[in-house]
Design a protein around this motif. Structure first.
Motif: not given
Length: 121
Positions: A48-69
């Motif tokens: 979750l900590a590794a995904a946190e900065p990516i989730l703040r970025h509007p374009h990069l957040q679309m690349t995150v697989d949210e189910v495991p998070l």
């Protein structure tokens, strides 16, 4: 949905600080409390900590697989909710009292041994 996940991570950060203590960002608090968390829960928190900065970025957040998070967030939340802070404090008090009691018994035993060795008892 990613905004909700970012809000969930922020809530978990607040809960982790309240239950485990510590200061700083989410990753910093996790690293400081590594030994008090089970290994699996700690790994989920790091994910979750590794995904946190990516989730703040509007374009990069679309690349995150949210189910495991979301699964990781649920597991971390379940663990943090199961922590009883008052019981943990009471356990620490009992640990200190037990250590002190054992030390007193050892000193009394050594005193009796020395007095017996010297012939006073």
């Amino acid at each position: 949905m990613a905004r909700d996940l970012a809000a969930e991570i922020e809530d978990l950060h607040k809960m982790l600080r309240a239950r485990e203590g510590g200061r700083g960002d989410f990753a910093g608090v996790l690293k400081k409390r590594r030994r008090s968390l089970p290994r699996r829960v700690y790994r989920q928190g790091l994910q979750l900590a590794a995904a946190e900065p990516i989730l703040r970025h509007p374009h990069l957040q679309m690349t995150v697989d949210e189910v495991p998070l979301w699964r990781a967030a649920k597991e971390l939340r379940d663990h943090l909710e199961s922590i009883d802070v008052a019981d943990r404090r009471w356990g620490r008090v009992l640990d200190v009292l037990g250590s002190m009691g054992f030390a007193v018994l050892v000193v009394i035993g050594l005193l009796i041994f020395v007095l017996r060795l010297r012939g006073f008892i």
